[in-house]
Design an enzyme around this catalytic site. Structure first.
Site, mmCIF file in Angstrom:
data_model
loop_
_atom_site.group_PDB
_atom_site.id
_atom_site.type_symbol
_atom_site.label_atom_id
_atom_site.label_comp_id
_atom_site.label_asym_id
_atom_site.label_seq_id
_atom_site.Cartn_x
_atom_site.Cartn_y
_atom_site.Cartn_z
ATOM 1 N N ASP A 15 21.768 -96.685 -8.076
ATOM 2 C CA ASP A 15 23.036 -96.453 -7.414
ATOM 3 C C ASP A 15 24.117 -96.918 -8.292
ATOM 4 O O ASP A 15 25.130 -97.545 -7.624
ATOM 5 C CB ASP A 15 22.884 -97.264 -6.225
ATOM 6 C CG ASP A 15 21.721 -96.875 -5.405
ATOM 7 O OD1 ASP A 15 21.501 -95.871 -5.222
ATOM 8 O OD2 ASP A 15 21.085 -97.788 -4.748
ATOM 9 N N LYS A 18 25.560 -92.418 -10.838
ATOM 10 C CA LYS A 18 25.172 -91.501 -11.853
ATOM 11 C C LYS A 18 25.536 -90.137 -11.512
ATOM 12 O O LYS A 18 25.909 -89.337 -12.157
ATOM 13 C CB LYS A 18 23.709 -91.469 -11.750
ATOM 14 C CG LYS A 18 23.021 -92.740 -12.699
ATOM 15 C CD LYS A 18 21.301 -92.765 -12.493
ATOM 16 C CE LYS A 18 20.864 -93.017 -11.059
ATOM 17 N NZ LYS A 18 21.159 -94.200 -10.601
ATOM 18 N N GLY A 42 19.288 -91.078 -3.913
ATOM 19 C CA GLY A 42 20.478 -90.669 -3.259
ATOM 20 C C GLY A 42 21.711 -90.663 -4.144
ATOM 21 O O GLY A 42 22.131 -91.783 -4.536
ATOM 22 N N HIS A 43 22.188 -89.397 -4.504
ATOM 23 C CA HIS A 43 23.342 -89.574 -5.347
ATOM 24 C C HIS A 43 24.514 -88.926 -4.598
ATOM 25 O O HIS A 43 24.624 -87.817 -3.849
ATOM 26 C CB HIS A 43 23.086 -88.521 -6.469
ATOM 27 C CG HIS A 43 22.014 -89.059 -7.473
ATOM 28 N ND1 HIS A 43 21.434 -88.324 -8.755
ATOM 29 C CD2 HIS A 43 21.265 -90.201 -7.477
ATOM 30 C CE1 HIS A 43 20.441 -88.953 -9.045
ATOM 31 N NE2 HIS A 43 20.457 -90.092 -8.327
ATOM 32 N N GLN A 228 16.960 -92.807 -10.313
ATOM 33 C CA GLN A 228 16.562 -94.174 -10.506
ATOM 34 C C GLN A 228 17.256 -94.963 -11.634
ATOM 35 O O GLN A 228 18.229 -94.650 -11.891
ATOM 36 C CB GLN A 228 15.149 -94.322 -10.568
ATOM 37 C CG GLN A 228 14.356 -94.005 -9.331
ATOM 38 C CD GLN A 228 14.327 -92.539 -8.859
ATOM 39 O OE1 GLN A 228 13.663 -91.818 -9.526
ATOM 40 N NE2 GLN A 228 14.880 -92.273 -7.821
HETATM 41 P P1 GDP Z 1 23.953 -92.971 -7.908
HETATM 42 O O1 GDP Z 1 22.367 -92.799 -7.080
HETATM 43 O O2 GDP Z 1 23.717 -93.561 -9.171
HETATM 44 O O3 GDP Z 1 24.437 -91.549 -8.120
HETATM 45 O O4 GDP Z 1 24.621 -93.747 -7.020
HETATM 46 P P2 GDP Z 1 25.222 -93.765 -5.569
HETATM 47 O O5 GDP Z 1 25.708 -92.639 -4.953
HETATM 48 O O6 GDP Z 1 23.750 -94.083 -4.718
HETATM 49 O O7 GDP Z 1 25.957 -95.116 -5.125
HETATM 50 C C1 GDP Z 1 27.279 -94.870 -5.787
HETATM 51 C C2 GDP Z 1 27.928 -95.397 -4.841
HETATM 52 O O8 GDP Z 1 29.307 -95.931 -5.354
HETATM 53 C C3 GDP Z 1 28.552 -94.185 -3.911
HETATM 54 O O9 GDP Z 1 28.868 -94.405 -2.544
HETATM 55 C C4 GDP Z 1 29.939 -93.639 -4.687
HETATM 56 O O10 GDP Z 1 30.807 -92.683 -3.910
HETATM 57 C C5 GDP Z 1 30.410 -95.095 -5.172
HETATM 58 N N1 GDP Z 1 31.111 -94.961 -6.436
HETATM 59 C C6 GDP Z 1 30.757 -94.523 -7.595
HETATM 60 N N2 GDP Z 1 31.639 -94.980 -8.457
HETATM 61 C C7 GDP Z 1 32.967 -95.604 -7.791
HETATM 62 C C8 GDP Z 1 33.775 -96.092 -8.637
HETATM 63 O O11 GDP Z 1 34.212 -96.267 -9.653
HETATM 64 N N3 GDP Z 1 34.727 -96.919 -7.520
HETATM 65 C C9 GDP Z 1 34.356 -96.794 -6.091
HETATM 66 N N4 GDP Z 1 35.038 -97.538 -5.425
HETATM 67 N N5 GDP Z 1 33.264 -96.248 -5.749
HETATM 68 C C10 GDP Z 1 32.474 -95.730 -6.483
HETATM 69 P P1 IMO Z 2 19.000 -93.353 -7.161
HETATM 70 O O1 IMO Z 2 18.606 -92.257 -8.146
HETATM 71 C C1 IMO Z 2 18.052 -97.406 -5.904
HETATM 72 C C2 IMO Z 2 13.757 -98.489 -5.752
HETATM 73 C C3 IMO Z 2 13.203 -98.966 -4.233
HETATM 74 C C4 IMO Z 2 12.182 -99.999 -4.481
HETATM 75 C C5 IMO Z 2 11.503 -98.976 -5.946
HETATM 76 C C6 IMO Z 2 10.214 -98.154 -5.515
HETATM 77 O O2 IMO Z 2 19.900 -93.159 -6.053
HETATM 78 O O3 IMO Z 2 19.580 -94.514 -8.083
HETATM 79 P P2 IMO Z 2 9.966 -95.929 -4.699
HETATM 80 O O4 IMO Z 2 10.408 -95.373 -3.222
HETATM 81 O O5 IMO Z 2 10.737 -95.266 -5.946
HETATM 82 O O6 IMO Z 2 8.563 -95.957 -4.785
HETATM 83 O O7 IMO Z 2 10.761 -97.355 -4.717
HETATM 84 O O8 IMO Z 2 12.590 -98.593 -6.342
HETATM 85 N N1 IMO Z 2 14.520 -97.160 -5.753
HETATM 86 C C7 IMO Z 2 15.751 -97.113 -5.947
HETATM 87 N N2 IMO Z 2 16.804 -97.963 -5.794
HETATM 88 N N3 IMO Z 2 18.360 -96.028 -6.229
HETATM 89 C C8 IMO Z 2 17.382 -95.345 -6.135
HETATM 90 O O9 IMO Z 2 17.665 -93.946 -6.688
HETATM 91 C C9 IMO Z 2 16.140 -95.633 -6.129
HETATM 92 N N4 IMO Z 2 14.932 -94.902 -6.316
HETATM 93 C C10 IMO Z 2 13.957 -95.921 -6.055
HETATM 94 O O10 IMO Z 2 14.294 -99.433 -3.532
HETATM 95 O O11 IMO Z 2 12.527 -101.107 -5.015
HETATM 96 MG MG MG Z 3 21.694 -93.814 -5.270
#
Ligand code: GDP
Ligand code: IMO
Ligand code: MG
Length: 448
Positions: A15, A18, A42-43, A228
């Site tokens: 999270d 990416k 979840g991206h 991840q």
């Molecule tokens: P990922 O799994 O690495 O793709 O990241 P996620 O989408 O799960 O979580 C990142 C969260 O931070 C999302 O809600 C994005 O919209 C938000 N986000 C990403 N970069 C920034 C930033 O530079 N500033 C702010 N305020 N939000 C950001």
């Molecule tokens: P993105 O790509 C955050 C974490 C779970 C748990 C561990 C194992 O959005 O960054 P799993 O379901 O993979 O067997 O869970 O890994 N986990 C993540 N945490 N972002 C993710 O993906 C994750 N994918 C798995 O919370 O701790």
């Molecule tokens: Mg994510």
């Protein structure tokens, strides 16, 4: 063979943002690939002003003419994928049939994998806090060579049934032994259902090797959208509190069927503060109102971790779970430099960190650890033996800052934000190339 691959990988526990930076760099490339994991990811990408939380399709597909690939190292829940394709189409993304390619070698996540995921968590004294998306059991079936691949969904239904029957033979005994009769799999029923999914997915399923062979020979840009993160890697992370795939850069290459010689650069993504969902060590974690099952305790006064979570909207894009929050750990980034090959950093949420500093009156950055009586500069791997979590040694910046979207280069940033970036660079030994100042794909400052 040309070095044309940009790998975008998470540096901590996921999270980090990416999806956003991978989409941005896809603008200058032709291909974008998801290589590992499944719908545990979840991206978030912003498309036409709308937030899309994508689990399997790489976010860069939202740019016209880009080819999105879901690689052989992934595990695919067909229903989630089909729903996501519909979501993208309804959001206005065009030509998906022509632009999305799914490797027939990827493995299929079935409902029993999710039931097993739940069961494994239930019987563990210290559950991992998985996303319950069936990821571990699917990779486990793959490793024991009884998994079902996407190609198998295209077989005649009786052949698919045979594969399902072999896969579930032992699982069914486990369900019966645990009074989970409702989970026992009728292979015929599931062969019929998943054969239908196969028909719907057929236009997308292909052998991705010839496509990538051409791309690598012709120097077409390829982006790997890592899922991840490094600290969740099955080998490199804090086992057992990890996922079941290899999100590090080398794992991404393998999961995309790309050769090491094609790698041009690894962009490591982190947030300006850190978060984790699920269990496991988190040295810089701050006190917050989350109980040990990951649920929010309501009605309590705001603790430091709660301030970060609320200002950063830190709730999981996949499960909605509140994320654990803490300060930036730059020591772990040094591990990422060596174990994951990170060349440059993208630090997101610089805007949010400024607000956190304004609210709390200070910002901290972990630059060293105190561990077993010594100051160390890396995250040790024997913590389950010593039962000690490294203690962070912090540098503190007073106050915070305010980012305004007109700040388009490093020099226009507030002085204390620049100081923060310099401290991270020095402690991690990695140059910061991008900083995120908002959620949109182009809310990013590139540092030259
Ligand atoms: P990922 O799994 O690495 O793709 O990241 P996620 O989408 O799960 O979580 C990142 C969260 O931070 C999302 O809600 C994005 O919209 C938000 N986000 C990403 N970069 C920034 C930033 O530079 N500033 C702010 N305020 N939000 C950001
Ligand atoms: P993105 O790509 C955050 C974490 C779970 C748990 C561990 C194992 O959005 O960054 P799993 O379901 O993979 O067997 O869970 O890994 N986990 C993540 N945490 N972002 C993710 O993906 C994750 N994918 C798995 O919370 O701790
Ligand atoms: Mg994510």
């Amino acid at each position: 063979m040309k070095r044309c691959v940009t790998a975008v990988v998470g540096c901590k526990w996921g999270d980090e943002g990416k999806g956003k930076i991978a989409s941005l760099v896809t603008k200058d490339s032709q291909f974008v690939i998801r290589a590992t994991g499944g719908s545990n990811a979840g991206h978030t990408v912003i498309y036409n002003g709308k937030k899309l939380a994508l689990h399997l399709v790489p976010g860069g597909i939202t740019y016209p003419n880009k080819i999105g690939i879901i690689g052989p190292g992934t595990v695919i829940d067909p229903k989630v994928l089909l729903d996501e394709i519909t979501l993208l189409k309804n959001s206005g993304v065009t030509d998906i049939e022509e632009r999305l390619k799914i490797s027939g070698r990827a493995h299929v996540v079935f409902p029993w994998h999710k039931n097993l995921d739940e069961l494994h968590e239930k019987v563990k004294e210290n559950p991992i806090g998985t996303t319950k998306r069936g990821i571990g059991p699917t990779y486990s079936d793959k490793a024991t060579r009884k998994g079902v691949r996407i190609y198998d969904l295209l077989l005649p239904v009786d052949e698919l049934e045979k594969k399902i029957r072999e896969d579930v033979f032992l699982h069914n005994q486990l369900f019966l032994a645990n009074n989970m009769e409702e989970c026992v799999v009728d292979s015929k029923e599931f062969a019929t259902i998943f054969s239908e999914y196969g028909k719907l997915l057929k236009p997308y399923v292909t052998d991705i090797l010839p496509i990538l062979m051409d791309a690598v020979s012709n120097n077409n840009g390829i982006v790997i959208e890592g899922a991840q993160a490094y600290r969740l890697d099955n080998d490199d992370g804090e086992y057992p509190d990890v996922t079941s795939s290899h999100p590090v850069a080398s794992g991404c290459l393998l999961g995309a069927s790309l050769p090491p010689q094609s790698l041009k650069i690894v962009i490591g993504v982190d947030k300006a503060y850190n978060t984790r969902v699920g269990n496991g060590p988190f040295p810089t974690e701050l006190p917050s109102s989350i109980d040990k099952n990951g649920n929010l305790i309501t009605g309590k006064t705001m603790l430091e971790g709660d301030v970060i979570r609320e200002l950063g909207h830190e709730y999981g894009a996949t499960t909605g779970r509140p994320r654990r929050c803490g300060w930036m750990d730059a020591v772990m980034l040094r591990n990422a430099k060596y174990a994951c090959g990170v060349d440059v950093l993208c630090i997101n949420h610089l805007d949010t960190l400024g607000e956190i500093g304004r609210k709390l009156g200070y910002i901290k950055i972990c630059v060293d650890y105190y561990y077993m009586g010594k100051v160390i500069h890396y995250y040790p791997d024997d913590t389950n033996l010593t039962h000690q979590i490294p203690e962070p040694i912090y540098v503190t910046i007073e106050g915070g800052w305010k980012i305004d979207k007109s700040m388009r280069d490093f020099f226009s940033l507030p002085e204390s934000a620049k100081e923060f970036i310099r401290i991270v660079e020095k402690a991690s030994e990695i140059p910061v190339k991008f900083v995120g100042i908002g959620p949109a794909n182009d809310d990013i400052i590139e540092i030259f």
